[in-house]
Motif scaffolding. Structure first.
Motif, short mmCIF file in Angstrom:
data_model
loop_
_atom_site.label_atom_id
_atom_site.label_comp_id
_atom_site.label_asym_id
_atom_site.label_seq_id
_atom_site.Cartn_x
_atom_site.Cartn_y
_atom_site.Cartn_z
N ARG A 51 14.10 87.08 -17.76
CA ARG A 51 15.08 88.15 -17.90
C ARG A 51 14.82 89.31 -16.95
O ARG A 51 15.75 90.08 -16.66
CB ARG A 51 15.07 88.67 -19.34
N GLU A 52 13.58 89.45 -16.48
CA GLU A 52 13.23 90.61 -15.64
C GLU A 52 14.12 90.68 -14.41
O GLU A 52 14.28 89.70 -13.68
CB GLU A 52 11.76 90.53 -15.21
N GLY A 53 14.72 91.88 -14.20
CA GLY A 53 15.55 92.08 -13.01
C GLY A 53 16.89 91.39 -13.07
O GLY A 53 17.62 91.33 -12.09
N ARG A 54 17.20 90.79 -14.22
CA ARG A 54 18.49 90.09 -14.34
C ARG A 54 19.32 90.74 -15.43
O ARG A 54 18.81 91.28 -16.40
CB ARG A 54 18.27 88.62 -14.74
N THR A 55 20.64 90.64 -15.27
CA THR A 55 21.54 91.05 -16.34
C THR A 55 21.51 89.93 -17.38
O THR A 55 21.63 88.76 -17.04
CB THR A 55 22.97 91.19 -15.81
N CYS A 56 21.33 90.32 -18.64
CA CYS A 56 21.18 89.29 -19.66
C CYS A 56 22.12 89.54 -20.83
O CYS A 56 22.25 90.68 -21.29
CB CYS A 56 19.72 89.28 -20.12
N ILE A 57 22.80 88.50 -21.27
CA ILE A 57 23.63 88.60 -22.48
C ILE A 57 23.05 87.66 -23.52
O ILE A 57 22.86 86.47 -23.26
CB ILE A 57 25.10 88.25 -22.18
N VAL A 58 22.74 88.22 -24.70
CA VAL A 58 22.10 87.43 -25.75
C VAL A 58 23.05 87.35 -26.95
O VAL A 58 23.64 88.34 -27.34
CB VAL A 58 20.78 88.10 -26.21
N ILE A 59 23.18 86.16 -27.49
CA ILE A 59 23.87 86.00 -28.78
C ILE A 59 22.79 85.52 -29.73
O ILE A 59 22.17 84.50 -29.48
CB ILE A 59 24.99 84.96 -28.68
N ALA A 60 22.53 86.28 -30.80
CA ALA A 60 21.34 85.98 -31.58
C ALA A 60 21.62 85.79 -33.05
O ALA A 60 22.58 86.33 -33.58
CB ALA A 60 20.34 87.11 -31.40
N HIS A 61 20.73 84.99 -33.68
CA HIS A 61 20.74 84.87 -35.13
C HIS A 61 19.69 85.80 -35.72
O HIS A 61 19.86 86.33 -36.79
CB HIS A 61 20.41 83.44 -35.55
N ARG A 62 18.55 85.87 -35.07
CA ARG A 62 17.44 86.65 -35.61
C ARG A 62 17.39 88.04 -34.98
O ARG A 62 17.50 88.17 -33.77
CB ARG A 62 16.13 85.94 -35.31
N LEU A 63 17.14 89.03 -35.82
CA LEU A 63 17.00 90.40 -35.30
C LEU A 63 15.82 90.51 -34.36
O LEU A 63 15.84 91.28 -33.41
CB LEU A 63 16.83 91.36 -36.48
N SER A 64 14.78 89.71 -34.64
CA SER A 64 13.56 89.84 -33.84
C SER A 64 13.83 89.61 -32.36
O SER A 64 13.14 90.14 -31.51
CB SER A 64 12.51 88.86 -34.33
N THR A 65 14.86 88.84 -32.03
CA THR A 65 15.09 88.51 -30.62
C THR A 65 15.99 89.53 -29.92
O THR A 65 16.14 89.47 -28.71
CB THR A 65 15.74 87.11 -30.48
N ILE A 66 16.63 90.43 -30.69
CA ILE A 66 17.56 91.34 -30.03
C ILE A 66 17.22 92.82 -30.19
O ILE A 66 17.85 93.67 -29.59
CB ILE A 66 19.02 91.13 -30.52
N GLN A 67 16.20 93.13 -30.98
CA GLN A 67 15.93 94.54 -31.24
C GLN A 67 15.53 95.32 -29.99
O GLN A 67 15.71 96.53 -29.92
CB GLN A 67 14.83 94.67 -32.31
N ASN A 68 14.98 94.61 -29.01
CA ASN A 68 14.57 95.30 -27.77
C ASN A 68 15.68 95.36 -26.73
O ASN A 68 15.46 95.78 -25.60
CB ASN A 68 13.34 94.60 -27.16
N SER A 69 16.89 94.91 -27.07
CA SER A 69 17.99 94.90 -26.10
C SER A 69 18.40 96.33 -25.74
O SER A 69 18.34 97.24 -26.57
CB SER A 69 19.20 94.17 -26.68
N ASP A 70 18.87 96.51 -24.48
CA ASP A 70 19.33 97.84 -24.03
C ASP A 70 20.60 98.23 -24.78
O ASP A 70 20.80 99.40 -25.13
CB ASP A 70 19.62 97.81 -22.53
N ILE A 71 21.51 97.26 -24.97
CA ILE A 71 22.76 97.54 -25.69
C ILE A 71 22.94 96.45 -26.73
O ILE A 71 22.82 95.27 -26.42
CB ILE A 71 23.98 97.51 -24.73
N ILE A 72 23.24 96.87 -27.96
CA ILE A 72 23.61 95.91 -29.00
C ILE A 72 25.07 96.20 -29.34
O ILE A 72 25.41 97.33 -29.70
CB ILE A 72 22.72 96.06 -30.25
N ALA A 73 25.93 95.20 -29.16
CA ALA A 73 27.36 95.38 -29.44
C ALA A 73 27.68 94.62 -30.72
O ALA A 73 27.51 93.40 -30.78
CB ALA A 73 28.19 94.86 -28.28
#
Length: 1241
Positions: A1185-1207
């Motif tokens: 993910r480093e240096g890349r734009t990343c879009i995550v669709i997640a089931h677990r909070l643990s994988t998205i809590q560090n995201s820059d934007i949560i929509a």
């Protein structure tokens, strides 16, 4: 029926030689009349008392005359008599022609219906292990292509062959009776012809078998690719797949060319022998007439034409032999399957049915390996007991044998050693259907069928009432979302459930299991696809229904199984520990390690939320699985997501499950018919245009056929094989299919089954317009053309009379072609419907076997076979009448021309030899038009099939992956912006999926989409991929409107790792290389990517290492192993934008965030060589993910809590966005979701 048809064909075959007897008498009559005229032209002779005598002045001077009659022969009367004979023969020919064709075509239709039904029925009875070793695409190709070849071999071709063979035999009989000497001389060389024909049939049958095998492989490739079209599109693999398809076609083409060479050689050889016989006959025959006076000229002609017609008919029977050989080649493979006895016969009546079922299941020393991978032992002396009424949880790493043991309980496979017992009875001795009826199963990747929601639930138990269906839907928490749909329970779910999001599919599958009221419940990660709010309710429903039932639960999330009565720890195919949650934690074994890993991972990453809301701590133990519906679009959608049926309320939903479950509404049918009416038969010139590279061959072939007339030793070589029109059309067709936008595949008419059928049958039918038939038609038409020119030259009056009959001949052929074109269209539609059912059944065979619904699918398939059968019966009558008419017109033409010829000789003094030449021309080419018209069925089918192909080739996709147009730029940043995007799927325009989506993400940032099932998370990502374009609003990439960006360029910058990745049926290395199809990837790069994805050590432990075949859809690997390959595939792509759909969720809980001590790592490696740390994989993804734009669709909070934007999304738009802390501070939807699992609305 076949006997009657054969008798008619034999009698019809004898008509031509019979005509020769009349022809011989007629010739002698003409010659006699001519001799009389010539004698009386001598002034010294006169006719006295019907005898020619010298006039009195000359009697003494000249030799006495032989007794020659005169004045008795009335040439017009004689000709009238012969004309009546011809009319009689013509009438008989009409009736016999009609019956021979209609009876045989009817008989063939019945047999083909039976063969299709028996073949599909037997395939559906096969054990699951057989499917592991047999490609589904190959089976679909066999169902269409191979059975069509059998049909061609047993329908009209048999009647035509019998007719021609009888003509051959009767021709020789006429020869022997009328002049045995001359006939013996001519047939001295016939054994040479027989040997040639025998060798040809032998070689053609063998080579056809090889050719069909190659086509079946190509069909398997097409089926796999079309079923996984979104993955192919995402990785830009279209051109690569066309090349892979083409490789199999080239192999088929090679076999075809060899077949053509052999056919061309032997056909030429046979005609050479025949013509040498003719030259011998002319020389010897003339000496018998002139020198020895043994034969009259009429007898000579009878013998010569008898043998000539016999030989020509033998030659013309060769296309029939070609069809027989091809049919035999195809039938061998089909009948091998029909005759094979399944090792586990699911429809067998044998076996015990226990009166009372307690539900105790036990594995006794079970050893097992999959039939397709015998070298890898999956279960190794497994012994485990599951007590009645208890919930037993199977836990352990990927590949430890958990799912395999569940499949043994369902008797998908039998153990190689040991046994599985139910209440102490070996399940191999129990009735299979009865055993499976006791079992309800809910899988992680549920399979739905292309029918309504209600019908899908009814699959659980036939005859179930609507109230029971509604109750089951409520228990599975599916009722509310179903009632929100416009058609409610009548909503069609699309092929493979493609119209439903993953969570919706899962709830329908759970309702299906609940309505079954099973004694044994198997839950294979049953709630993994559900979002947080649904999971709690469904888990509660499952907990309720587990009461009093024997339940086996496999789960990666330990929160779902810690309340189980017994937990069994699996490792290396053995049960290594057993006990309750607390007991196993104290034992500090496999289970302890798994629990520790998961709980520590959750603790570390949920700390902030726990600090804010201390009392809510417990709710986080079941970290919510927000439905990532993106998964359901990128993955296989149950292996076949492409055919999405349009919902129509008129589909019946009540009553016994049966064929009507597949019925499409009237509105839909009429739409299909309208579409089909647009298909005009394709112009032949355009079909031939695809042969431009082979024009020299073609010209040579046409000239050869034209010049020789009846002699075309090159037709099969030059027209059928070297031109390779079928290969070209299949390649172009497949290329065009892969170039269509994804929305095109959503149409139910473009399901993988229907498209594979279309590729197989349409291309082979086009051969009818370009194959050996062209040689025959050119041959026949040349024959007629030359005959007419000769006739005009000799007597224009007589020729004009003959031409009056030609429109009738042409009309019969034209009418036949027109009618058969209509039948071809009907056949095609009906067979596509059957192809769709068979494709869906074979793709989802495990689900069907688990539900015990094989019989239902066989019945539905058989119901679809009735339409082509009825159409074939109609066709039989039309084709028979037209064929009979075309054959008898020739006799009527002869009848009229003889009668008129007699008149011209008598009244206008036309020399008999000129009439005779005109008649001879007609006799030798008389059957040519009838013969040409016998090819109209193939020709009609070919034109309609070609039209379909050209319609596909001419269709301009709305999103063109082959186009070079569109913006491309060097400094691609990865700045993404959705501006007021609104979207509905093309097949469901009444449901608004996106409703004004506004969200943006800067280069290098991570955007996480959160929301419940069906809220539009997956759809927004598909707009970014340009699988679809928004109906309103824009998607901007680096400021460029996505609709103006070059499609391949855009997709090349995007990498995907989805929750349930699709792998292709090739090696591990090839699957990893699929990540970047724009360049050649070295093996070192593959190994490097595999190391980063923690895959390398597992691959090296396999016997064939990176060359190991993963099986269809990756079926030979566990989910975790598939996931790692997908991660390696994304890493090798080096994308600027990374799409992660819960990319580590399929990995085992033993791989949760873990202590980094070397001891732990060593212990985990010891636990399972083939399973690696989720932590390390997560780190690999974090690094990616480093240096890349990343879009995550997640089931677990643990994988998205560090995201820059949560929509946070609901109903197609973003209701709140920000980082984790900001959203927790708002105390809105996200906060509620994290702390309580409340619905987002």
């Amino acid at each position: 029926m076949m006997v009657a048809g054969s008798v008619c064909a034999v009698l019809h075959g004898s008509a031509q030689p019979l005509m020769l007897l009349v022809f011989g008498l007629l010739t002698d009559t003409f010659i006699e009349y001519d001799i009389e005229l010539n004698e009386l032209r001598d002034d010294r002779k006169e006719c006295v008392n019907n005898t020619i005598q010298w006039k009195k002045n000359y009697t003494e001077m000249l030799i006495p005359l032989r007794n020659r009659t005169c004045g008795i022969l009335d040439i017009e009367y004689e000709m009238t008599k012969f004309a009546i004979y011809y009319v009689g023969i013509g009438a008989a020919v009409f009736l016999l022609g009609y019956f021979q064709i209609s009876l045989w075509v009817t008989a063939a239709a019945r047999q083909i219906q039976l063969i299709r039904s028996k073949y599909f029925g037997k395939v559906m009875r096969m054990e699951i292990g057989w499917f592991d070793c047999t490609s589904v695409g190959e089976l679909n190709t066999r169902m269409s292509d191979d059975i069509n070849k059998i049909n061609d071999a047993i329908a009209d071709q048999v009647a035509i062959f019998l007719q021609r063979f009888t003509t051959f035999v009767c021709g020789f009989c006429v020869g022997f009776v009328k002049g045995w000497k001359l006939t013996l001389v001519i047939i001295a060389a016939s054994p040479l012809i027989g040997i040639g024909a025998g060798f040809m049939a032998l070689f053609v049958a063998k080579l056809t078998g090889m050719e069909l095998q190659a086509y079946a492989k190509a069909g398997a490739v097409a089926d796999e690719v079309l079923s996984s079209i979104r993955t192919v599109a995402a990785f830009g693999g279209e051109k690569k797949e066309v090349e892979r398809y083409d490789r199999n076609l080239i192999s088929a083409q090679r076999w075809g060319i060899r077949k053509g060479l052999i056919m061309g050689f032997f056909t030429g050889y046979m005609w050479l022998v025949i013509f040498l016989c003719y030259s011998l006959a002319f020389w010897y025959g003339s000496s018998l007439v002139l020198d020895t006076d043994e034969y009259t000229p009429g007898t000579l002609l009878q013998v010569f034409f008898g043998v000539l017609i016999a030989a020509m008919n033998l030659g013309q029977a060769s296309p029939c032999l070609e069809a027989f050989a091809a049919g035999r080649g195809a039938a061998t493979i089909i009948f091998e399957t029909i005759d094979r006895e399944p090792e586990i016969d699911c429809l067998s009546e044998a076996g015990y049915k226990l009166d009372r079922v307690k539900g105790d299941i036990e594995f006794h020393n079970v050893t097992f390996f999959y039939p397709s991978r015998r070298e890898v032992k999956i279960l190794d002396r497994l012994s485990v007991a599951v007590k009645s009424g208890e919930t037993t949880a199977f836990v352990g790493p990927s590949g430890a044998g958990k799912s395999t043991s569940v499949q043994l309980i369902q008797r998908f496979y039998d153990p190689k050693e040991g046994m599985v017992t139910l209440d102490g009875h070996d399940i191999r001795g129990l009735n299979i259907q009865w055993l499976r009826s006791l079992i309800g199963i809910v899988e992680q990747e549920p399979v739905l069928f292309a029918t309504t929601i209600a019908e899908n639930i009814r699959y659980g138990r036939p005859g179930v009432s609507m109230d029971d269906i509604i109750t089951a839907a409520k228990e599975a928490n599916a009722y509310n979302f179903i009632m929100d749909l416009p058609q409610k329970f009548d909503t069609l779910v699309g092929e493979g459930g493609g119209q439903m999001s993953g969570g919706q599919k899962q709830r329908i599958a759970i309702a299906r299991a609940l309505v079954r009221n099973p004694r044994i419940l198997l839950l294979d990660m049953a709630t993994s696809a559900l979002d947080n709010e649904s999971e709690a309710v469904v888990q509660e429903a499952l907990d309720k229904v587990r009461m009093g039932r024997t339940t086996i639960s496999i789960a990666h999330r330990l929160s779902t199984i810690k309340n189980a009565d017994v937990i069994v720890g699996f490792e290396h195919g053995r049960a290594v520990e057993r006990g309750k949650h607390n007991e196993l934690l104290e034992r500090k074994g496999v289970y302890f390690t798994l629990v520790t890993l998961q709980s520590q991972g959750d603790k570390a990453l949920n700390e902030k939320a726990r600090q804010k809301e201390e009392p809510q701590r417990s709710s986080l133990s079941r970290a919510g699985s927000y439905k990532a519906s993106f998964r359901s679009s990128i993955r296989q959608r149950s292996r076949s997501q492409l055919s999405n049926l349009v919902p129509e309320s008129s589909v019946p939903i009540v009553g016994e499950l049966g064929p009507r479950a597949y019925s499409v509404s009237q509105a839909d049918k009429s739409k299909v018919e309208e579409d089909d009416e647009l298909v005009e038969p394709a112009p032949v010139a355009r079909i031939l245009k695809y042969n431009i590279p082979e024009w020299p061959y073609m010209l040579f072939g046409s000239l050869g056929a034209a010049i020789n007339g009846g002699v075309n030793p090159v037709y099969s070589l030059l027209f059928s094989q070297i031109l390779a029109i079928t290969e070209l059309l299949r390649r172009f067709g497949f290329h065009a299919m892969l170039g269509q936008e994804i929305g095109w595949f959503d149409d139910h008419r473009n399901s993988p089954g229907a498209l594979t059928t279309r590729l197989a049958t349409d291309a082979s039918q086009v051969q009818g317009a370009t194959g050996s038939q062209i040689g025959m038609i050119v041959n026949s038409l040349t024959n007629i053309g030359v005959a007419i020119i000769m006739s005009f030259y000799f007597s224009w009056k007589l020729t004009l009379l003959i031409l009056c009959f030609l429109p009738f001949i042409a009309l019969s052929g034209g009418f036949q072609a027109k009618m058969l074109t209509g039948f071809a269209k009907q056949d095609k539609q009906a067979m596509e419907a059957a192809g769709q059912i068979s494709g869906e059944a074979l793709n989802n065979i495990r689900t069907i076997a688990g539900l015990g619904k094989e019989k239902n699918f066989v019945e539905m398939f058989e119901a679809q076979l009735d339409a082509p059968y009825q159409a074939a019966l109609k066709k039989a009558n039309v084709y028979g009448a037209c064929y009979g008419f075309a054959q008898c017109v020739i006799f009527l033409t002869n009848s009229a021309s003889y009668r008129f010829g007699g008149y011209l000789v008598r009244q206008e003094g036309l020399h008999f030899s000129l009439v005779f030449r005109v008649i001879s021309a007609i006799v030798t080419s008389g059957t040519a038009l009838g013969r040409a018209s016998s090819y109209t069925p193939d020709y009609a089918k070919a034109k309609i099939s070609a039209a379909r192909f050209f319609q596909l080739l001419d269709r301009v996709p709305q999103i063109n992956v082959y186009s070079d147009r569109g913006d491309k730029w060097d400094n691609f940043q990865g700045n993404i912006e959705f501006i007021d995007c609104k979207f509905t799927y093309p097949t469901r325009p009444d449901i608004q999926v996106l409703n004004g989506l506004n969200v943006s993400v800067k280069p290098g940032q991570t955007l996480a989409f959160v929301g419940s099932s069906g809220c539009g998370k997956s759809t927004s990502v598909q707009l970014l991929e340009r699988f679809y374009d928004p109906n309103h609003g824009r998607v901007l990439i680096d400021g460029h409107d996505s609709t103006r960006v070059n499609v391949p360029f855009l997709r090349s910058k995007i990498g995907i790792v989805s929750q349930e990745p699709i792998l292709f049926d090739c090696s591990i290395a090839e699957n990893i290389k699929y990540g970047d199809n724009a360049r050649e990837i070295t093996m070192n790069e593959v190994i490097d990517a595999a190391r980063k994805a923690q895959l390398h050590n597992f691959v090296m432990s396999l016997p064939e290492k990176y060359d190991t075949n993963v099986g269809a859809q990756g079926s030979q690997l566990s989910r975790g192993q598939k996931q790692r390959i997908a991660i390696a595939r994304a890493i090798i792509r080096d994308p600027k934008i990374l799409l992660l759909d819960e990319a580590t969720s399929a990995l085992d809980t033993e791989s949760e965030k873990v202590r980094k001590t070397k001891q732990s790592v060593r212990r985990l490696c010891f636990m399972c060589v083939c399973v690696f740390l989720r932590q390390t994989v997560q780190e690999a993804l974090d690094k990616a993910r480093e240096g890349r734009t990343c879009i995550v669709i997640a089931h677990r909070l643990s994988t998205i809590q560090n995201s820059d934007i949560i929509a946070v999304m609901s109903r197609g738009f973003v209701i709140e966005k920000g980082d984790h802390d900001h959203l927790m501070g708002l105390k809105g939807a996200y906060y509620k979701l994290v702390t309580t699992g409340a619905p987002i609305s």
